[in-house]
Design a protein around this motif. Structure first.
Motif, PDB file in Angstrom:
ATOM      1  N   ILE A 100      -0.994   8.989  -0.012  1.00  0.00           N
ATOM      2  CA  ILE A 100       0.108   9.643   0.230  1.00  0.00           C
ATOM      3  C   ILE A 100      -0.148  10.873   1.267  1.00  0.00           C
ATOM      4  N   LYS A 101      -0.836  11.890   0.971  1.00  0.00           N
ATOM      5  CA  LYS A 101      -0.845  12.889   1.749  1.00  0.00           C
ATOM      6  C   LYS A 101      -1.544  12.532   3.456  1.00  0.00           C
ATOM      7  N   PRO A 102      -2.471  11.760   3.688  1.00  0.00           N
ATOM      8  CA  PRO A 102      -2.776  11.477   4.891  1.00  0.00           C
ATOM      9  C   PRO A 102      -1.657  10.696   5.637  1.00  0.00           C
ATOM     10  N   ASP A 103      -0.740  10.008   4.943  1.00  0.00           N
ATOM     11  CA  ASP A 103       0.101   9.047   5.627  1.00  0.00           C
ATOM     12  C   ASP A 103       1.493   9.825   5.984  1.00  0.00           C
ATOM     13  N   LEU A 104       1.870  10.503   4.876  1.00  0.00           N
ATOM     14  CA  LEU A 104       3.309  11.129   4.817  1.00  0.00           C
ATOM     15  C   LEU A 104       3.282  12.406   4.436  1.00  0.00           C
ATOM     16  N   GLY A 105       2.088  13.356   4.218  1.00  0.00           N
ATOM     17  CA  GLY A 105       1.914  14.561   3.902  1.00  0.00           C
ATOM     18  C   GLY A 105       2.477  15.637   4.831  1.00  0.00           C
ATOM     19  N   GLU A 106       2.517  15.330   6.255  1.00  0.00           N
ATOM     20  CA  GLU A 106       2.992  16.157   7.175  1.00  0.00           C
ATOM     21  C   GLU A 106       4.428  15.807   7.640  1.00  0.00           C
ATOM     22  N   TYR A 107       4.960  15.063   7.029  1.00  0.00           N
ATOM     23  CA  TYR A 107       6.749  15.063   7.256  1.00  0.00           C
ATOM     24  C   TYR A 107       7.487  16.230   6.352  1.00  0.00           C
ATOM     25  N   PHE A 108       8.247  16.705   7.015  1.00  0.00           N
ATOM     26  CA  PHE A 108       9.070  17.604   6.281  1.00  0.00           C
ATOM     27  C   PHE A 108      10.048  16.705   5.172  1.00  0.00           C
ATOM     28  N   SER A 109      10.044  17.406   3.799  1.00  0.00           N
ATOM     29  CA  SER A 109      10.658  16.619   2.667  1.00  0.00           C
ATOM     30  C   SER A 109      12.094  15.852   2.932  1.00  0.00           C
ATOM     31  N   GLU A 110      12.814  16.827   3.998  1.00  0.00           N
ATOM     32  CA  GLU A 110      14.200  15.962   4.137  1.00  0.00           C
ATOM     33  C   GLU A 110      14.257  14.938   5.159  1.00  0.00           C
ATOM     34  N   ALA A 111      12.994  14.577   5.824  1.00  0.00           N
ATOM     35  CA  ALA A 111      12.867  13.447   6.747  1.00  0.00           C
ATOM     36  C   ALA A 111      12.184  12.194   6.168  1.00  0.00           C
ATOM     37  N   VAL A 112      11.776  12.094   4.879  1.00  0.00           N
ATOM     38  CA  VAL A 112      11.530  11.104   4.068  1.00  0.00           C
ATOM     39  C   VAL A 112      12.558  10.083   3.848  1.00  0.00           C
ATOM     40  N   SER A 113      12.437   8.936   4.331  1.00  0.00           N
ATOM     41  CA  SER A 113      13.723   7.901   4.020  1.00  0.00           C
ATOM     42  C   SER A 113      13.014   6.533   3.496  1.00  0.00           C
ATOM     43  N   GLU A 114      14.298   5.630   3.255  1.00  0.00           N
ATOM     44  CA  GLU A 114      13.559   4.348   2.771  1.00  0.00           C
ATOM     45  C   GLU A 114      13.068   3.779   3.722  1.00  0.00           C
ATOM     46  N   ILE A 115      13.117   3.860   5.012  1.00  0.00           N
ATOM     47  CA  ILE A 115      12.415   3.122   6.149  1.00  0.00           C
ATOM     48  C   ILE A 115      11.234   3.543   6.092  1.00  0.00           C
ATOM     49  N   LEU A 116      10.895   5.033   5.790  1.00  0.00           N
ATOM     50  CA  LEU A 116       9.748   5.583   6.254  1.00  0.00           C
ATOM     51  C   LEU A 116       8.745   4.963   5.152  1.00  0.00           C
ATOM     52  N   VAL A 117       9.378   5.143   3.650  1.00  0.00           N
ATOM     53  CA  VAL A 117       8.447   4.581   2.638  1.00  0.00           C
ATOM     54  C   VAL A 117       8.450   3.181   2.581  1.00  0.00           C
ATOM     55  N   GLU A 118       9.221   2.315   3.263  1.00  0.00           N
ATOM     56  CA  GLU A 118       9.204   0.896   3.352  1.00  0.00           C
ATOM     57  C   GLU A 118       7.885   0.696   4.387  1.00  0.00           C
ATOM     58  N   GLN A 119       7.818   1.473   5.463  1.00  0.00           N
ATOM     59  CA  GLN A 119       6.485   1.482   6.484  1.00  0.00           C
ATOM     60  C   GLN A 119       5.188   1.544   5.848  1.00  0.00           C
ATOM     61  N   PHE A 120       5.433   2.672   4.994  1.00  0.00           N
ATOM     62  CA  PHE A 120       4.221   3.241   4.244  1.00  0.00           C
ATOM     63  C   PHE A 120       3.795   2.040   3.477  1.00  0.00           C
ATOM     64  N   SER A 121       4.514   1.499   2.645  1.00  0.00           N
ATOM     65  CA  SER A 121       4.143   0.165   1.743  1.00  0.00           C
ATOM     66  C   SER A 121       3.565  -0.914   2.593  1.00  0.00           C
ATOM     67  N   TYR A 122       4.374  -1.354   3.666  1.00  0.00           N
ATOM     68  CA  TYR A 122       3.590  -2.289   4.316  1.00  0.00           C
ATOM     69  C   TYR A 122       2.201  -1.891   4.985  1.00  0.00           C
ATOM     70  N   HIS A 123       2.225  -0.738   5.394  1.00  0.00           N
ATOM     71  CA  HIS A 123       1.065  -0.412   5.763  1.00  0.00           C
ATOM     72  C   HIS A 123      -0.171  -0.428   4.687  1.00  0.00           C
ATOM     73  N   LEU A 124       0.208  -0.078   3.452  1.00  0.00           N
ATOM     74  CA  LEU A 124      -0.810  -0.214   2.423  1.00  0.00           C
ATOM     75  C   LEU A 124      -0.950  -1.730   2.222  1.00  0.00           C
ATOM     76  N   LEU A 125      -0.053  -2.516   2.202  1.00  0.00           N
ATOM     77  CA  LEU A 125      -0.190  -4.123   1.710  1.00  0.00           C
ATOM     78  C   LEU A 125      -0.820  -4.725   2.787  1.00  0.00           C
ATOM     79  N   HIS A 126      -0.471  -4.750   3.949  1.00  0.00           N
ATOM     80  CA  HIS A 126      -1.074  -5.526   5.391  1.00  0.00           C
ATOM     81  C   HIS A 126      -1.935  -5.019   6.105  1.00  0.00           C
TER      82      HIS A 126
END
Length: 380
Positions: A100-126
C-alpha cells in the motif's frame, strides 16, 4: 559509498551518516532525518531506532501540512497495535510496507479515488501476479485505512472498493486408501514427532496448535484435549533486532479456536503410550525446555509424505482429511464445527467438507424410486 542501498555514507570527516525519511515538507518534498555515528553499525542502529520511534510514537504532524495516505496508514496501524493479535499486526505491517505505502502512500488522502484503487488492484493481480485472496486481503486493509481517513479528514471522500472475485480452490484431501497408508507409515517405528502428526490427523489440530500442545493440555482421565495456545514464527518488527523472525506462543487463532476436543478410545490409547509425567513438556519433544517449531514440523512432514509417495500433501491437508472422514462417518456438522474450532458452521461446510465420489453416490442412491408404480414406468 552507501552500503546495500541503505542511505548510509562515510563522510570526509570519518563519521558515518545515515539518512531516513522523517516526513514531507509543505511543498510535498521529502523531509529527511539524519543520524551520525563513529561506525557504520552505530549510524545504522541510530537510524533504525529513529524509524522505530516514528512508527510507534506517531509524532504530531507540522501544523498546516497536508497529510498523505502514508501518514494515515501509520496512524491506523498504531491504533491497531493493542487491539489485534501479534500475527495480525505483523500481517498488517507487511501489507502496508510492501504494497500500500509504496504504490499509494505519496498520494494526498483527498486524491484517492475508485479509479486509483482499481488501478492498484489491477497492478497487484496482473503485474505482481498475486493471488485473488492476497489481493482481497490487501484491499480489505486499504478499505479500513480509507474509512479511518474519512473520519480524520473532512476533504477525503468515501471510496467504494471493488474486490476481485474469490475463486474457491479444491483442497487436497487424503483418500481413504492414502490415509490408511500414511497412518501405517506413522505407526511403524513411531517417535514423538510421528505421534504428533498422527494425533493431528485424528483430531484436526492446526500445526501451530500441535507445536504449542503440552502434556498438561491432555487429560487421559477425562479423555479430552484442551486447545489453549498456538505457536507461530512471525516477522520481527523491531528494526534493531539481529533476527528477521521470532517464535511467538499465544492464544489460539480466534475465540472459538480455544476449545475442548474429546478423544475416542484409539486416540486415548495412543496418548497413554507416549504421555510424559511432566505436564509442561511439549508433546512433540517430550521435554519442557525444547519445542518443535512449525517450520521444522513442516520439513519433517515433507519427509513423511515423500516416503509414502503422497503428492501435493502438506500439514493442513490432515485437517481437511479429518473433516472429510467425519462427514463420511455421519458426523453432526455443529459438533464437527466446534471440534475444528470454527466460528460458524458455514466455514466448516464451505471450506472443510470435501465429499468423496463414494459418498456422493451413496447419497444419490437414497433418492431411488421405490413405488411399484414408478418401477413399472421404468420397465416400459
Amino acid at each position: 559509498m552507501s552500503r546495500k542501498g541503505e542511505n548510509i555514507y562515510r563522510r570526509k570527516d570519518g563519521r558515518w551518516e545515515a539518512r531516513y525519511i522523517k516526513g514531507h515538507r509543505l511543498n510535498g518534498r521529502i523531509h529527511y532525518g539524519y543520524c551520525y555515528g563513529k561506525t557504520y553499525h552505530e549510524a545504522r542502529d541510530k537510524m533504525n531506532q529513529a524509524r522505530f520511534a516514528l512508527m510507534n510514537n506517531q509524532p504530531q504532524s507540522v501544523h498546516g501540512r497536508r497529510k498523505r495516505l502514508s501518514d494515515y496508514c501509520d496512524e491506523w496501524l498504531c491504533l491497531k497495535r493493542s487491539s489485534v493479535k501479534p500475527a495480525t499486526f505483523v500481517k498488517y505491517t507487511t501489507i502496508l510496507e510492501k504494497y500500500i505505502k509504496p504504490d499509494l502512500g505519496e498520494y494526498f488522502s483527498e486524491a484517492v479515488s475508485e479509479i486509483l484503487v482499481e488501478q492498484f488492484s489491477y497492478h497487484l493481480l496482473h503485474e505482481k501476479n498475486l493471488s485473488q485472496k492476497t489481493v482481497r486481503d490487501i484491499l480489505s486493509v486499504l478499505n479500513s485505512i480509507l474509512d479511518y481517513t474519512v473520519k480524520q479528514n473532512p476533504l477525503a471522500r468515501s471510496v467504494e472498493i471493488v474486490y476481485p472475485r474469490a475463486e474457491q480452490k479444491e483442497m487436497r484431501v487424503l483418500t481413504v486408501e492414502e490415509q490408511k497408508r500414511f497412518t501405517e507409515y506413522l505407526l511403524k517405528d513411531m517417535d514423538v514427532c510421528r505421534f504428533g502428526v498422527l494425533l493431528a490427523l485424528m483430531t484436526g489440530l492446526r500445526i501451530g496448535e500441535l507445536c504449542a500442545l503440552k502434556w498438561g493440555d491432555i487429560s487421559l482421565e477425562e479423555k479430552v484435549i484442551y486447545v489453549r495456545h498456538t505457536m507461530q514464527r512471525l516477522k520481527d518488527l523491531n528494526p534493531v533486532s539481529e533476527e528477521k523472525t521470532r517464535i511467538v506462543t499465544g492464544g489460539p487463532k480466534s475465540g472459538k479456536s480455544a476449545r475442548v476436543i474429546p478423544m475416542n478410545e484409539d486416540i486415548a490409547n495412543l496418548c497413554a503410550r507416549w504421555k510424559k509425567d511432566n505436564p509442561d513438556a511439549y508433546i512433540l519433544t517430550g521435554k519442557k525446555e525444547q519445542f518443535l517449531e512449525p517450520r521444522t514440523l513442516q520439513y519433517r512432514m515433507k519427509l513423511y509424505t515423500d516416503a509414502c509417495n503422497l503428492e501435493g500433501v502438506h500439514f493442513h491437508t490432515l485437517r481437511h482429511s479429518f473433516a472429510t472422514r467425519c462427514v463420511e462417518a455421519g458426523f453432526e456438522i455443529r459438533s464437527l464445527s466446534e471440534i475444528l474450532g470454527h466460528s460458524s458452521t458455514r466455514i466448516t461446510l464451505e471450506c472443510y467438507v470435501h465429499s468423496s465420489m463414494k459418498l456422493k453416490r451413496a447419497n444419490m442412491e437414497k433418492l431411488k424410486l421405490k413405488t411399484d408404480e414408478m418401477k413399472k414406468i421404468f420397465r416400459l
